[in-house]
Design an enzyme around this catalytic site. Structure first.
Site, PDB file in Angstrom:
ATOM      1  N   ASP A  51      14.270  12.652  38.638  1.00 27.63           N
ATOM      2  CA  ASP A  51      15.594  13.043  38.573  1.00 27.63           C
ATOM      3  C   ASP A  51      16.841  12.407  38.480  1.00 27.63           C
ATOM      4  O   ASP A  51      17.525  12.635  37.903  1.00 27.63           O
ATOM      5  CB  ASP A  51      15.598  13.917  40.104  1.00 27.63           C
ATOM      6  CG  ASP A  51      15.192  15.428  39.943  1.00 27.63           C
ATOM      7  OD1 ASP A  51      14.891  16.088  41.140  1.00 27.63           O
ATOM      8  OD2 ASP A  51      14.632  15.748  38.909  1.00 27.63           O
ATOM      9  N   TYR A  54      17.391  11.213  35.073  1.00 29.52           N
ATOM     10  CA  TYR A  54      17.990  12.282  34.250  1.00 29.52           C
ATOM     11  C   TYR A  54      19.613  12.428  34.620  1.00 29.52           C
ATOM     12  O   TYR A  54      20.425  12.285  33.639  1.00 29.52           O
ATOM     13  CB  TYR A  54      17.434  13.813  34.632  1.00 29.52           C
ATOM     14  CG  TYR A  54      18.026  14.763  34.096  1.00 29.52           C
ATOM     15  CD1 TYR A  54      17.836  15.396  32.802  1.00 29.52           C
ATOM     16  CD2 TYR A  54      18.878  15.606  34.887  1.00 29.52           C
ATOM     17  CE1 TYR A  54      18.390  16.427  32.369  1.00 29.52           C
ATOM     18  CE2 TYR A  54      19.631  16.546  34.516  1.00 29.52           C
ATOM     19  CZ  TYR A  54      19.316  17.149  33.237  1.00 29.52           C
ATOM     20  OH  TYR A  54      20.068  18.144  32.593  1.00 29.52           O
ATOM     21  N   GLU A 135      57.614  34.541  44.547  1.00 29.41           N
ATOM     22  CA  GLU A 135      57.429  33.131  43.799  1.00 29.41           C
ATOM     23  C   GLU A 135      56.345  33.488  42.833  1.00 29.41           C
ATOM     24  O   GLU A 135      55.652  34.492  42.889  1.00 29.41           O
ATOM     25  CB  GLU A 135      56.807  32.108  44.780  1.00 29.41           C
ATOM     26  CG  GLU A 135      55.592  32.382  45.090  1.00 29.41           C
ATOM     27  CD  GLU A 135      55.055  31.552  46.404  1.00 29.41           C
ATOM     28  OE1 GLU A 135      55.559  31.843  47.630  1.00 29.41           O
ATOM     29  OE2 GLU A 135      54.288  30.710  46.373  1.00 29.41           O
ATOM     30  N   LYS A 137      52.971  33.672  40.617  1.00 27.33           N
ATOM     31  CA  LYS A 137      51.659  33.603  40.789  1.00 27.33           C
ATOM     32  C   LYS A 137      50.775  32.893  39.915  1.00 27.33           C
ATOM     33  O   LYS A 137      50.840  33.287  38.674  1.00 27.33           O
ATOM     34  CB  LYS A 137      50.738  35.019  41.077  1.00 27.33           C
ATOM     35  CG  LYS A 137      49.328  34.877  41.465  1.00 27.33           C
ATOM     36  CD  LYS A 137      48.976  36.468  41.773  1.00 27.33           C
ATOM     37  CE  LYS A 137      47.788  36.515  42.440  1.00 27.33           C
ATOM     38  NZ  LYS A 137      46.419  35.698  41.640  1.00 27.33           N
ATOM     39  N   ASP A 139      48.258  30.988  37.522  1.00 23.99           N
ATOM     40  CA  ASP A 139      47.166  31.407  37.142  1.00 23.99           C
ATOM     41  C   ASP A 139      46.244  30.276  36.815  1.00 23.99           C
ATOM     42  O   ASP A 139      45.990  29.802  35.627  1.00 23.99           O
ATOM     43  CB  ASP A 139      47.147  32.367  35.577  1.00 23.99           C
ATOM     44  CG  ASP A 139      45.838  33.026  35.644  1.00 23.99           C
ATOM     45  OD1 ASP A 139      45.015  33.064  36.352  1.00 23.99           O
ATOM     46  OD2 ASP A 139      45.761  33.553  34.347  1.00 23.99           O
ATOM     47  N   TYR A 246      51.935  25.649  47.905  1.00 21.12           N
ATOM     48  CA  TYR A 246      52.473  26.881  48.203  1.00 21.12           C
ATOM     49  C   TYR A 246      52.080  27.590  49.548  1.00 21.12           C
ATOM     50  O   TYR A 246      52.480  28.473  49.855  1.00 21.12           O
ATOM     51  CB  TYR A 246      52.520  28.084  47.076  1.00 21.12           C
ATOM     52  CG  TYR A 246      50.996  28.314  46.609  1.00 21.12           C
ATOM     53  CD1 TYR A 246      50.148  28.880  47.525  1.00 21.12           C
ATOM     54  CD2 TYR A 246      50.706  27.965  45.369  1.00 21.12           C
ATOM     55  CE1 TYR A 246      48.753  29.249  46.944  1.00 21.12           C
ATOM     56  CE2 TYR A 246      49.461  28.414  44.912  1.00 21.12           C
ATOM     57  CZ  TYR A 246      48.287  29.074  45.721  1.00 21.12           C
ATOM     58  OH  TYR A 246      47.107  29.002  45.270  1.00 21.12           O
ATOM     59  N   LYS A 310      55.793  37.058  50.172  1.00 18.07           N
ATOM     60  CA  LYS A 310      55.236  36.857  51.439  1.00 18.07           C
ATOM     61  C   LYS A 310      56.458  36.866  52.378  1.00 18.07           C
ATOM     62  O   LYS A 310      57.732  36.753  52.211  1.00 18.07           O
ATOM     63  CB  LYS A 310      54.945  35.381  51.493  1.00 18.07           C
ATOM     64  CG  LYS A 310      54.006  34.741  50.497  1.00 18.07           C
ATOM     65  CD  LYS A 310      53.738  33.465  50.342  1.00 18.07           C
ATOM     66  CE  LYS A 310      52.567  33.187  49.427  1.00 18.07           C
ATOM     67  NZ  LYS A 310      52.580  31.601  48.929  1.00 18.07           N
ATOM     68  N   LYS A 334      51.088  42.297  40.483  1.00 13.95           N
ATOM     69  CA  LYS A 334      50.779  41.632  39.183  1.00 13.95           C
ATOM     70  C   LYS A 334      51.474  42.214  37.774  1.00 13.95           C
ATOM     71  O   LYS A 334      51.995  43.295  37.827  1.00 13.95           O
ATOM     72  CB  LYS A 334      49.247  42.212  38.937  1.00 13.95           C
ATOM     73  CG  LYS A 334      48.370  41.960  39.802  1.00 13.95           C
ATOM     74  CD  LYS A 334      48.060  40.335  40.221  1.00 13.95           C
ATOM     75  CE  LYS A 334      46.975  39.870  39.208  1.00 13.95           C
ATOM     76  NZ  LYS A 334      45.662  40.265  39.388  1.00 13.95           N
ATOM     77  N   CYS A 439      25.901  71.109  36.641  1.00 14.99           N
ATOM     78  CA  CYS A 439      25.441  69.922  36.808  1.00 14.99           C
ATOM     79  C   CYS A 439      24.653  69.308  35.780  1.00 14.99           C
ATOM     80  O   CYS A 439      23.632  69.928  35.298  1.00 14.99           O
ATOM     81  CB  CYS A 439      24.958  69.417  38.130  1.00 14.99           C
ATOM     82  SG  CYS A 439      24.193  67.828  38.338  1.00 14.99           S
ATOM     83  N   CYS A 442      20.981  68.532  37.341  1.00 14.62           N
ATOM     84  CA  CYS A 442      20.055  69.527  37.758  1.00 14.62           C
ATOM     85  C   CYS A 442      20.332  71.028  37.425  1.00 14.62           C
ATOM     86  O   CYS A 442      19.677  72.042  38.037  1.00 14.62           O
ATOM     87  CB  CYS A 442      20.054  69.435  39.455  1.00 14.62           C
ATOM     88  SG  CYS A 442      21.530  69.922  40.029  1.00 14.62           S
ATOM     89  N   CYS A 463      28.773  68.733  42.332  1.00 17.91           N
ATOM     90  CA  CYS A 463      27.560  69.117  42.000  1.00 17.91           C
ATOM     91  C   CYS A 463      26.986  69.689  43.242  1.00 17.91           C
ATOM     92  O   CYS A 463      27.125  69.299  44.294  1.00 17.91           O
ATOM     93  CB  CYS A 463      26.536  68.372  41.538  1.00 17.91           C
ATOM     94  SG  CYS A 463      24.524  68.894  41.820  1.00 17.91           S
ATOM     95  N   CYS A 469      19.459  67.876  43.723  1.00 16.92           N
ATOM     96  CA  CYS A 469      19.864  67.227  42.486  1.00 16.92           C
ATOM     97  C   CYS A 469      19.308  65.804  42.249  1.00 16.92           C
ATOM     98  O   CYS A 469      19.558  64.888  43.189  1.00 16.92           O
ATOM     99  CB  CYS A 469      21.388  66.954  42.525  1.00 16.92           C
ATOM    100  SG  CYS A 469      21.963  66.185  41.094  1.00 16.92           S
TER     101      CYS A 469
HETATM  102  S1  IVH Z   1      49.251  32.638  48.720  1.00 21.58           S
HETATM  103  C1  IVH Z   1      47.026  33.894  52.256  1.00 21.58           C
HETATM  104  N1  IVH Z   1      50.937  31.819  46.365  1.00 21.58           N
HETATM  105  O1  IVH Z   1      46.337  33.731  43.972  1.00 21.58           O
HETATM  106  C2  IVH Z   1      47.617  33.899  50.811  1.00 21.58           C
HETATM  107  N2  IVH Z   1      48.529  32.400  46.030  1.00 21.58           N
HETATM  108  O2  IVH Z   1      44.756  36.308  44.842  1.00 21.58           O
HETATM  109  C3  IVH Z   1      47.086  32.490  49.989  1.00 21.58           C
HETATM  110  N3  IVH Z   1      47.733  32.078  43.877  1.00 21.58           N
HETATM  111  O3  IVH Z   1      43.509  32.436  45.715  1.00 21.58           O
HETATM  112  C4  IVH Z   1      47.596  32.713  48.735  1.00 21.58           C
HETATM  113  N4  IVH Z   1      49.861  31.638  43.026  1.00 21.58           N
HETATM  114  O4  IVH Z   1      44.539  31.116  44.117  1.00 21.58           O
HETATM  115  C5  IVH Z   1      49.591  32.323  46.992  1.00 21.58           C
HETATM  116  N5  IVH Z   1      52.208  31.596  44.820  1.00 21.58           N
HETATM  117  C6  IVH Z   1      51.068  31.876  45.266  1.00 21.58           C
HETATM  118  C7  IVH Z   1      49.853  31.687  44.335  1.00 21.58           C
HETATM  119  C8  IVH Z   1      48.436  32.161  44.821  1.00 21.58           C
HETATM  120  C9  IVH Z   1      48.503  31.667  42.775  1.00 21.58           C
HETATM  121  C10 IVH Z   1      46.431  32.386  43.694  1.00 21.58           C
HETATM  122  C11 IVH Z   1      45.249  31.596  44.936  1.00 21.58           C
HETATM  123  C12 IVH Z   1      44.735  32.738  45.517  1.00 21.58           C
HETATM  124  C13 IVH Z   1      44.831  34.103  44.705  1.00 21.58           C
HETATM  125  C14 IVH Z   1      44.947  35.259  45.865  1.00 21.58           C
END
Ligand code: IVH
Length: 721
Positions: A51, A54, A135, A137, A139, A246, A310, A334, A439, A442, A463, A469
């Site tokens: 290992d 490797y 704020e 979110k 990605d 954040y 929040k 979203k 159904c 059945c 059903c 069934c």
């Molecule tokens: S707050 C207790 N703020 O979204 C709350 N999350 O679905 C903690 N994320 O796992 C999260 N932008 O990876 C917060 N401005 C933002 C965010 C954020 C992206 C992600 C984060 C979290 C996921 C939750």
């Protein structure tokens, strides 16, 4: 020198000393050699090197790639993220769990969220504005950074929320992550945020990789994840990762009383914070921020998938607490999902374990947001018709006909939906879908029950052949043996169907008597096609191993409507043992006495769940099946949550009168967090009564029974909050 000699001598040259041509040749050699060892190890179970040797080959490959990222090959061993390399990160347990967020999809969902928060806190308009931040979110992937005395100690990925991977060396290479915090810093600071890759950096990285025949990442999120989770931090260093702070975890001291203040403090300590974060006082303001960010989405330069709201005041966040894995004080709004057009080839009717006939759209496969979709949910028959029982068009309903051109939408991990029909493309002669009234499994009548309270028909056709069934019975059994229920190895959907068809297993109890019956049987399991002595023995062992089942797995496995894993855990924790749970559920059926009140008093259990559970236990046939099952198995008792040090752990507490410092819901949630059981009425079993002004009969009864009575202030003093 022969070719082999050249290769061998290359292997002896230090990575730093390799010319670019030599590096290219060396990467080719390593890719071939590592692939060969992988084949021997995985394919033949016969490795020919240790290992350690490797690992050294892989390390060398990664080091060369870090030095010459443009040489990364399409078949590079480092592209195998997700396989071997991840095993080797050490684990870090989060001192404060990393939660996830509930989702909102519409403006209405956001109004509901704010309404829920206000109701929970009894925060009426007279008390002024409820400030909420908004704020983007981001990605990417979340990361937790622990600082002690201002120095970065470790960085951990989210993992399952409780335990993450130690990626400290990699995090140190990200320039947005300070090694030392600036200014006045508490002893312990845990900063949480998102690692991401900007669009321009992502494109440049992919171009570099593509030009050199290397693999390209599908999107910036994958690129960020793949780059952060590299065993060799030099590769991470060569990838342009960024970080927005954040949130926070374990903190020895909170420097602010608000979310906004905390995030501003993070900027002072040296973090990047998102410049679009705003503090709002009304839902309309929140929605305006959301729509503004949505409009600017394409020009931000990095991927976002929504807006997070929040509650601003931290004392209110604390009071709101969380449900299951998400805080009550935050929600992710979203952005609308990705869409595509395709053809509706057929409508299939599936019968679920509760007898619900669910129509499923069979689609001409189409790619939506990077995933091939060939099925979509159709909800129920009104949805397909597009008209409700009152003759009015229904929201979302579509008048769908087989052969139609339909628009599909996929949002996150939600099941794909049909969101539109292109009527111009409808074929001549396309007829409306005739929803079956029998159904398909059945042949029993399938009916829509009338809701006695509203007089309206249930949207779902069911059903009526409950016990005869086969679809319902097999679906129930499949659920019973599924991964989050009994999880019996070697007993999956295929075995359920086969054993059911041959009358070997018709009920859950039959699973546990299978071995005993097999001994008496002339047609032994080991003689069935595809089985042998070993596989039969293994199956019996796997079954026996589950006789001592966790209580919540048993409760979940029963397949009671509305009782998913989360609710099963709440019930198991609240009652502690099968006996206590069973007796209480049978008693609670009167929907009146103490048992019913206790059930409804469990934090997280609402009346729909309470109704469903008590209905299930009221059914004699279900009780008979349970008795037969319980004769075979011994569910474990639930260990009490470790609320050690809590003065109310294990005690039964009743709250009465008007409470001034917290609402009833909060009081209950707080007591349960501290390991107490909260009851709605006073009995001999009550240990403590918390009485606010106006307390009446409960206070009187407690005094009669000589139960300890304290005020609300006394409660806070007792629990040290
Ligand atoms: S707050 C207790 N703020 O979204 C709350 N999350 O679905 C903690 N994320 O796992 C999260 N932008 O990876 C917060 N401005 C933002 C965010 C954020 C992206 C992600 C984060 C979290 C996921 C939750």
């Amino acid at each position: 020198m022969t070719d082999t000699d050249t290769r061998a001598s290359l292997a002896a040259i230090a990575v730093d000393a390799l010319t670019i041509e030599e590096a290219q040749a060396e990467l080719e050699r390593l890719a071939g050699e590592i692939a060969e060892h992988d084949r021997r190890y995985h394919g033949e179970d016969a490795p020919t090197i240790s290992d350690a040797d490797y690992d050294a080959l892989r390390r060398r490959n990664n080091e060369i790639e870090a030095r010459y990222p443009e040489l990364v090959r399409a078949d590079s061993p480092s592209a195998n993220v997700g396989a071997a390399p991840l095993e080797t990160f050490s684990k870090i347990e989060h001192r404060v769990p990393m939660l996830s967020l509930d989702n909102a999809f519409t403006d209405e969902d956001v109004r509901d969220f704010v309404g829920r928060v206000r109701r929970f806190l009894k925060f009426d308009p007279l008390m002024g504005a409820l400030a909420v931040t908004a704020e983007p979110k981001i990605d990417g992937l979340s990361l937790s950074l622990r600082y002690e005395k201002g120095q970065l100690i470790y960085a951990a990925t989210r993992g399952d929320g409780t335990t993450g991977e130690n990626v400290t060396a990699n995090a140190r290479t990200i320039s947005d992550i300070p090694h030392t915090l600036k200014g006045d810093v508490p002893e312990v600071v845990e900063i949480r945020g998102e690692v991401y890759m900007a669009h321009a950096d992502f494109q440049a990285l992919n171009q570099r990789m593509e030009a050199n025949g290397g693999k390209v990442f599908a999107n910036p999120r994958n690129a960020a994840a793949g780059s952060l989770r590299q065993l060799n931090s030099e590769i991470t260093a060569s990838r342009p990762l960024k970080f927005f702070a954040y949130a926070w975890g374990d903190m020895s001291k909170l420097p602010s009383e608000t979310q906004m203040g905390m995030v501003e403090q993070m900027a002072v300590w040296g973090f990047q914070i998102n410049p679009l974060m705003k503090r709002c006082e009304t839902v309309e303001d929140l929605l305006a921020v959301y729509h503004g960010i949505e409009e600017d989405r394409a020009t931000l330069g990095y991927d976002i998938d929504g807006v997070v709201y929040k509650v601003d005041r931290l004392d209110l966040q604390q009071r709101l607490g969380f449900v299951s894995r998400s805080p009550r004080w935050a929600i992710a709004h979203k952005f609308p999902a990705e869409k595509a057009y395709t053809i509706l080839n057929d409508i299939e009717i599936q019968v679920g374990r509760t007898g619900a006939l669910t129509p499923v759209a069979k689609l001409e496969p189409v790619t939506v947001g990077g995933v091939v979709v060939s099925n979509a949910t159709l909800h129920n028959e009104d949805y397909i018709k597009g008209i409700g029982q009152d003759g009015e068009p229904i929201r979302g309903g579509k008048d769908l006909r087989i052969g139609d051109t339909v628009q599909i939408q996929r949002a996150g991990d939600v099941i794909p939906q049909i969101v539109d029909v292109d009527l111009d493309k409808r074929k001549e002669g396309a007829v409306a879908f005739d929803f079956p009234t029998a159904c398909p499994a059945c042949g029993s009548h399938a009916v829509r029950e009338e809701n006695p309270k509203t007089g309206r028909l249930d949207a779902v056709r069911r059903c009526t052949g409950a016990l005869i069934c086969p679809a319902q019975a097999t679906e129930r059994l499949k659920h019973f043996v599924s991964r989050n229920a009994f999880d019996i190895e070697g007993f999956g959907d295929k075995q359920v169907d086969a054993f059911y068809a041959d009358d070997l297993v018709k009920t859950a109890a039959d699973i546990f008597t299978l071995e005993e019956r097999d001994k008496q049987s002339l047609t032994k399991l080991r003689n069935r096609e595809g089985w042998g002595a070993v596989s039969a023995k293994n199956l019996f062992e796997a079954i026996n191993a589950k006789r001592n089942i966790d209580l919540h797995r048993l409760i979940f496995g029963l397949g009671i409507r509305h009782v998913g894993e989360g609710n099963a855990k709440l019930l198991a924790r609240a009652y502690g043992s099968w006996q206590a749970f069973y007796e209480a559920m049978v008693k609670a059926h009167d929907k009146d006495g103490e048992a019913w009140e206790d059930l409804n008093a469990i934090d997280g259990i609402g009346h729909i769940v309470a109704d469903a559970v008590t209905e299930f236990f009221a059914e004699e046939h279900n009780r008979e099946q349970l008795d037969a099952l319980l004769a075979q198995i011994t569910p474990k008792q639930v260990e009490k949550i470790d609320a050690s040090g809590s003065p109310v752990a294990g005690k039964t507490v009743v709250f009465t009168g008007s409470l001034e410092r917290m609402t009833r819901d909060e009081a209950k949630a707080m007591a349960e967090r501290l390991g107490a059981k909260v009851s709605g009425s006073v009995s001999k079993k009550t240990d403590l009564l918390v009485a606010g002004p106006g307390a009446g009969s409960k206070l009187k009864k407690a005094e009669e029974l000589q139960i300890e009575v304290i005020t609300e202030d006394g409660w806070f003093e007792l629990v040290g909050a």
